[in-house]
Design a protein around this motif. Structure first.
Motif, PDB file in Angstrom:
ATOM      1  N   GLU A   1       0.832  -1.204   0.000  1.00 43.52           N
ATOM      2  CA  GLU A   1       0.000   0.000   0.000  1.00 43.52           C
ATOM      3  C   GLU A   1       0.867   1.255   0.000  1.00 43.52           C
ATOM      4  OE1 GLU A   1      -2.758   2.475   3.103  1.00 43.52           O
ATOM      5  OE2 GLU A   1      -2.843   0.297   3.238  1.00 43.52           O
ATOM      6  N   LEU A   2       1.890   1.275   0.861  1.00 43.56           N
ATOM      7  CA  LEU A   2       2.776   2.438   0.934  1.00 43.56           C
ATOM      8  C   LEU A   2       3.583   2.612  -0.349  1.00 43.56           C
ATOM      9  CD1 LEU A   2       3.962   2.034   4.624  1.00 43.56           C
ATOM     10  CD2 LEU A   2       2.356   3.746   3.732  1.00 43.56           C
ATOM     11  N   LEU A   3       4.023   1.518  -0.935  1.00 39.94           N
ATOM     12  CA  LEU A   3       4.801   1.593  -2.166  1.00 39.94           C
ATOM     13  C   LEU A   3       3.963   2.063  -3.354  1.00 39.94           C
ATOM     14  CD1 LEU A   3       6.952  -1.649  -1.828  1.00 39.94           C
ATOM     15  CD2 LEU A   3       7.784   0.716  -1.731  1.00 39.94           C
ATOM     16  N   SER A   4       2.652   1.966  -3.239  1.00 38.99           N
ATOM     17  CA  SER A   4       1.798   2.404  -4.346  1.00 38.99           C
ATOM     18  C   SER A   4       1.756   3.928  -4.481  1.00 38.99           C
ATOM     19  CB  SER A   4       0.374   1.860  -4.180  1.00 38.99           C
ATOM     20  OG  SER A   4      -0.291   2.506  -3.117  1.00 38.99           O
ATOM     21  N   SER A   5       2.144   4.646  -3.443  1.00 39.77           N
ATOM     22  CA  SER A   5       2.222   6.106  -3.484  1.00 39.77           C
ATOM     23  C   SER A   5       3.651   6.500  -3.845  1.00 39.77           C
ATOM     24  CB  SER A   5       1.855   6.690  -2.124  1.00 39.77           C
ATOM     25  OG  SER A   5       2.318   8.012  -1.998  1.00 39.77           O
ATOM     26  N   SER A   6       3.815   7.232  -4.942  1.00 42.59           N
ATOM     27  CA  SER A   6       5.176   7.560  -5.378  1.00 42.59           C
ATOM     28  C   SER A   6       5.950   8.346  -4.326  1.00 42.59           C
ATOM     29  CB  SER A   6       5.163   8.313  -6.711  1.00 42.59           C
ATOM     30  OG  SER A   6       4.502   9.539  -6.582  1.00 42.59           O
TER      31      SER A   6
ATOM     32  N   HIS B   1       9.307   6.955  -2.510  1.00 43.72           N
ATOM     33  CA  HIS B   1      10.594   7.634  -2.541  1.00 43.72           C
ATOM     34  C   HIS B   1      11.091   7.963  -1.136  1.00 43.72           C
ATOM     35  CE1 HIS B   1       9.608   8.212  -6.849  1.00 43.72           C
ATOM     36  NE2 HIS B   1      10.884   7.890  -6.922  1.00 43.72           N
ATOM     37  N   LEU B   2      10.189   8.266  -0.230  1.00 44.59           N
ATOM     38  CA  LEU B   2      10.611   8.495   1.158  1.00 44.59           C
ATOM     39  C   LEU B   2      11.198   7.213   1.744  1.00 44.59           C
ATOM     40  CD1 LEU B   2       7.674  10.666   2.516  1.00 44.59           C
ATOM     41  CD2 LEU B   2      10.016  11.411   2.045  1.00 44.59           C
ATOM     42  N   MET B   3      10.564   6.082   1.447  1.00 50.79           N
ATOM     43  CA  MET B   3      11.083   4.808   1.950  1.00 50.79           C
ATOM     44  C   MET B   3      12.457   4.508   1.366  1.00 50.79           C
ATOM     45  SD  MET B   3       7.518   2.652   2.060  1.00 50.79           S
ATOM     46  CE  MET B   3       8.139   1.177   2.860  1.00 50.79           C
TER      47      MET B   3
ATOM     48  N   GLN C   1      14.384  18.104   0.617  1.00 50.25           N
ATOM     49  CA  GLN C   1      15.306  18.357  -0.498  1.00 50.25           C
ATOM     50  C   GLN C   1      15.336  17.179  -1.469  1.00 50.25           C
ATOM     51  OE1 GLN C   1      18.826  19.227   1.778  1.00 50.25           O
ATOM     52  NE2 GLN C   1      18.362  21.418   1.905  1.00 50.25           N
ATOM     53  N   GLN C   2      15.321  15.962  -0.920  1.00 50.09           N
ATOM     54  CA  GLN C   2      15.329  14.780  -1.783  1.00 50.09           C
ATOM     55  C   GLN C   2      14.062  14.714  -2.627  1.00 50.09           C
ATOM     56  OE1 GLN C   2      15.975  11.444   0.810  1.00 50.09           O
ATOM     57  NE2 GLN C   2      18.185  11.803   0.936  1.00 50.09           N
ATOM     58  N   VAL C   3      12.915  14.964  -2.006  1.00 49.25           N
ATOM     59  CA  VAL C   3      11.647  14.943  -2.745  1.00 49.25           C
ATOM     60  C   VAL C   3      11.649  16.029  -3.819  1.00 49.25           C
ATOM     61  CG1 VAL C   3       9.147  15.297  -2.570  1.00 49.25           C
ATOM     62  CG2 VAL C   3      10.322  13.864  -0.883  1.00 49.25           C
TER      63      VAL C   3
ATOM     64  N   TRP D   1      13.371  14.715  -6.799  1.00 50.63           N
ATOM     65  CA  TRP D   1      12.570  13.736  -7.538  1.00 50.63           C
ATOM     66  C   TRP D   1      11.432  14.394  -8.294  1.00 50.63           C
ATOM     67  CZ3 TRP D   1      12.321  11.040  -2.270  1.00 50.63           C
ATOM     68  CH2 TRP D   1      13.450  10.254  -2.070  1.00 50.63           C
ATOM     69  N   GLU D   2      10.816  15.388  -7.657  1.00 53.21           N
ATOM     70  CA  GLU D   2       9.633  16.036  -8.214  1.00 53.21           C
ATOM     71  C   GLU D   2       9.986  17.453  -8.657  1.00 53.21           C
ATOM     72  OE1 GLU D   2       6.487  15.821  -5.348  1.00 53.21           O
ATOM     73  OE2 GLU D   2       6.760  13.671  -5.064  1.00 53.21           O
ATOM     74  N   GLN D   3      10.780  17.552  -9.648  1.00 52.86           N
ATOM     75  CA  GLN D   3      11.251  18.858 -10.125  1.00 52.86           C
ATOM     76  C   GLN D   3      10.072  19.759 -10.443  1.00 52.86           C
ATOM     77  OE1 GLN D   3      13.873  17.932 -13.351  1.00 52.86           O
ATOM     78  NE2 GLN D   3      15.390  17.024 -11.998  1.00 52.86           N
ATOM     79  N   GLY D   4      10.195  21.008 -10.042  1.00 54.40           N
ATOM     80  CA  GLY D   4       9.167  21.991 -10.316  1.00 54.40           C
ATOM     81  C   GLY D   4       8.152  22.173  -9.198  1.00 54.40           C
ATOM     82  N   VAL D   5       8.204  21.320  -8.170  1.00 53.73           N
ATOM     83  CA  VAL D   5       7.296  21.456  -7.041  1.00 53.73           C
ATOM     84  C   VAL D   5       7.982  22.307  -5.979  1.00 53.73           C
ATOM     85  CG1 VAL D   5       5.970  20.234  -5.271  1.00 53.73           C
ATOM     86  CG2 VAL D   5       6.284  19.195  -7.527  1.00 53.73           C
TER      87      VAL D   5
END
Length: 142
Positions: free
Chosen positions: A14-19, A23-25, A41-43, A46-50
């Motif tokens: 379930e947790l892995l289904s959320s990107s 990525h946090l995991m 910073q890591q997120v 991964w999510e450029q532009g956010v």
């Protein structure tokens, strides 16, 4: 992974289904403890532009409580910095998280969750007939 119960596997899938949760995991594969600033910073990478403010808010109110509620992490709010630490529950599923990370880094897709456990990638999803006593399962579609 052999120490995982069925409910722990359900939780991790379930947790892995959320990107974002996934990525946090992944962050806890290299470090047991990280700061919320580092996670933000890591997120952001991964999510450029956010915007980082949006990410920090989301981590604080959604993803980290979700991971904590499922026992994967413990969040500690300190005077100077807030930290997140992986728990023993995360350690039990760490191998699966690492394998999912490797598949995602390669840009590939797993044929089925069974690949992660048996390692018989050639047989899984190959269309081989499943017979009584076989430990193979049909692969998922692509």
């Amino acid at each position: 992974m052999s120490d995982c119960s069925g409910s722990e596997l359900d939780t991790v899938y379930e947790l892995l289904s959320s990107s974002r949760c996934r990525h946090l995991m992944y962050s806890f594969l290299d470090e047991d403890t990280v700061t919320i600033v580092e996670l933000t910073q890591q997120v952001a990478e991964w999510e450029q532009g956010v915007k980082t403010e949006s990410i920090a808010m989301s981590l604080h109110h959604q993803q980290l409580p979700r991971l904590a509620d499922h026992g994967m992490v413990e969040v500690e709010y300190g005077e100077k910095e807030d930290t997140v630490r992986a728990t023993a529950a995360f350690e039990r599923v760490q191998e699966l998280v690492a394998q999912v990370s490797a598949v995602e880094e390669e840009g590939g897709e797993a044929s089925s969750p069974r690949e992660f456990f048996d390692g018989d990638e050639a047989a899984i999803g190959s269309g081989k007939e499943i017979t009584a006593g076989s430990n193979l399962e049909l692969g998922g579609g692509h």
